[in-house]
Design a protein around this motif. Structure first.
Motif, PDB file in Angstrom:
ATOM      1  N   ALA A  90      70.149  17.975  -8.538  1.00  0.00           N
ATOM      2  CA  ALA A  90      70.221  16.515  -8.545  1.00  0.00           C
ATOM      3  C   ALA A  90      70.919  15.997  -9.804  1.00  0.00           C
ATOM      4  O   ALA A  90      71.738  15.072  -9.748  1.00  0.00           O
ATOM      5  CB  ALA A  90      68.814  15.924  -8.437  1.00  0.00           C
ATOM      6  N   ALA A 114      68.576   9.911  -2.419  1.00  0.00           N
ATOM      7  CA  ALA A 114      68.664  11.267  -1.882  1.00  0.00           C
ATOM      8  C   ALA A 114      67.259  11.804  -1.651  1.00  0.00           C
ATOM      9  O   ALA A 114      66.297  11.341  -2.267  1.00  0.00           O
ATOM     10  CB  ALA A 114      69.425  12.170  -2.850  1.00  0.00           C
ATOM     11  N   LEU A 136      65.501  15.709  -1.492  1.00  0.00           N
ATOM     12  CA  LEU A 136      65.725  17.141  -1.662  1.00  0.00           C
ATOM     13  C   LEU A 136      64.437  17.897  -1.385  1.00  0.00           C
ATOM     14  O   LEU A 136      63.392  17.581  -1.981  1.00  0.00           O
ATOM     15  CB  LEU A 136      66.211  17.482  -3.079  1.00  0.00           C
ATOM     16  CG  LEU A 136      67.571  16.936  -3.507  1.00  0.00           C
ATOM     17  CD1 LEU A 136      67.423  15.573  -4.174  1.00  0.00           C
ATOM     18  CD2 LEU A 136      68.268  17.910  -4.473  1.00  0.00           C
ATOM     19  N   LEU A 157      74.082  18.921  -3.241  1.00  0.00           N
ATOM     20  CA  LEU A 157      74.002  17.463  -3.312  1.00  0.00           C
ATOM     21  C   LEU A 157      75.277  16.870  -3.887  1.00  0.00           C
ATOM     22  O   LEU A 157      75.723  15.801  -3.450  1.00  0.00           O
ATOM     23  CB  LEU A 157      72.789  17.024  -4.137  1.00  0.00           C
ATOM     24  CG  LEU A 157      72.524  15.516  -4.103  1.00  0.00           C
ATOM     25  CD1 LEU A 157      72.262  15.027  -2.676  1.00  0.00           C
ATOM     26  CD2 LEU A 157      71.352  15.142  -5.008  1.00  0.00           C
ATOM     27  N   ARG A 190      68.536  18.399   2.678  1.00  0.00           N
ATOM     28  CA  ARG A 190      69.218  17.498   1.757  1.00  0.00           C
ATOM     29  C   ARG A 190      69.671  16.273   2.548  1.00  0.00           C
ATOM     30  O   ARG A 190      70.308  16.403   3.596  1.00  0.00           O
ATOM     31  CB  ARG A 190      70.450  18.160   1.109  1.00  0.00           C
ATOM     32  CG  ARG A 190      70.145  19.404   0.284  1.00  0.00           C
ATOM     33  CD  ARG A 190      69.388  19.070  -0.986  1.00  0.00           C
ATOM     34  NE  ARG A 190      69.211  20.233  -1.836  1.00  0.00           N
ATOM     35  CZ  ARG A 190      68.209  21.105  -1.737  1.00  0.00           C
ATOM     36  NH1 ARG A 190      67.297  20.954  -0.783  1.00  0.00           N
ATOM     37  NH2 ARG A 190      68.106  22.125  -2.566  1.00  0.00           N
TER      38      ARG A 190
END
Length: 289
Positions: A47, A128, A130, A143, A207
């Protein structure tokens, strides 16, 4: 179309880790190491590489080790410094003040519910998601590859990967539209379709880049597969209202929610390490002989 920058990431880490018992009885599964780096650290590293500024952890009971991992360890650092040892090995475990937020998911009601639990911290921004179980190895990271695509087309985005036909019932699966390089238009999504009914073999991997409107869908989302609130079901309702694409990851994924996948990840990373690779390779060759 205005594309808002991606600054926040949600890490659902409230799961019980039952597939790794008894190891996970007292330790979060996300703290299981790949050689010497916990799975959750690998996800945070990914990230950070992608430019994420705020990490949002959705936790549960027994997950305090994750908070401790990303905190200052005064005694450890003082002892190491006093012995002349470098603290560089701890790089990535100490983020800027305010860069990490924690929120609890009181009940294990599914991935969709975990993401929805972070709604007040996410606010009105894209974010996002994850899943640390999906250990992604590539350069650039998964990512970052998705962010580069997102900055061109915007909307919602998922990581996509082809899986064998006989495994589609284990994943969310894409109904694909037009393809442009690594980008595939998403025309439909189905969570864990019955064997033989999947619309493709292009599966959803852990993801995601999502627009904040998904939180309002999750607000009233009913339970789906497995009796849980599924993120896939909520995303499917947004198709047609916003751009939606899958990005085929240029790299390798290891399913570290599976024991065999976890061992494979450790072996692969160990073999690529300059400090231990030669020794591990020699051992593996001898063992297989």
């Amino acid at each position: 179309m205005m594309i808002k920058p991606l600054r926040k990431a949600v890490f659902p880490v409230g799961g019980l880790g039952t597939r790794f018992l008894p190891a996970t009885k007292a330790m979060p599964k996300e703290m299981l190491p790949v050689v010497d780096r916990p799975l959750i650290q690998c996800a945070v590293d990914e990230a950070l590489e992608a430019g994420i500024e705020q990490m949002i952890f959705v936790t549960g009971r027994g997950k305090s080790a994750i908070e401790d991992h990303f905190d200052i360890a005064y005694e450890l650092e003082a002892t190491m410094s006093g012995r002349g040892k470098s603290l560089s090995v701890l790089d990535g475990t100490r983020l800027k003040p305010g860069a990490i937020s924690y929120v609890r998911q009181q009940e294990p009601m599914g991935l969709g519910h975990a993401v929805w639990s972070a709604r007040h911290i996410v606010g009105d921004e894209p974010f996002a998601v994850l899943l640390a179980d999906d250990f992604m190895v590539g350069k650039p990271g998964c990512l970052k590859q998705m962010v580069e695509a997102y900055n061109k087309v915007g909307g919602n985005m998922i990581c996509a990967q082809e899986v064998p036909e006989d495994q589609t019932h284990m994943y969310g699966v894409i109904t694909p539209g037009a393809r442009d390089g690594s980008l595939t238009e998403v025309r439909g999504l189905v969570e864990k379709p019955a064997p033989g009914t999947a619309p493709s073999n292009l599966s959803v991997i852990g993801r995601y880049i999502l627009q904040p409107e998904v939180m309002r869908v999750l607000e009233t989302q009913e339970k789906g597969a497995g009796g849980e609130i599924q993120l896939t079901d909520a995303m499917a309702k947004m198709i047609g209202d916003q751009p939606f694409h899958g990005v085929t990851f240029d790299g390798r994924r290891y399913d570290c929610g599976d024991k065999a996948g976890y061992i494979q990840a450790n072996l692969a990373i160990a073999l690529g390490r300059a400090d231990i690779g030669e020794s591990v390779r020699a051992f593996a060759v001898d063992l297989l002989r």
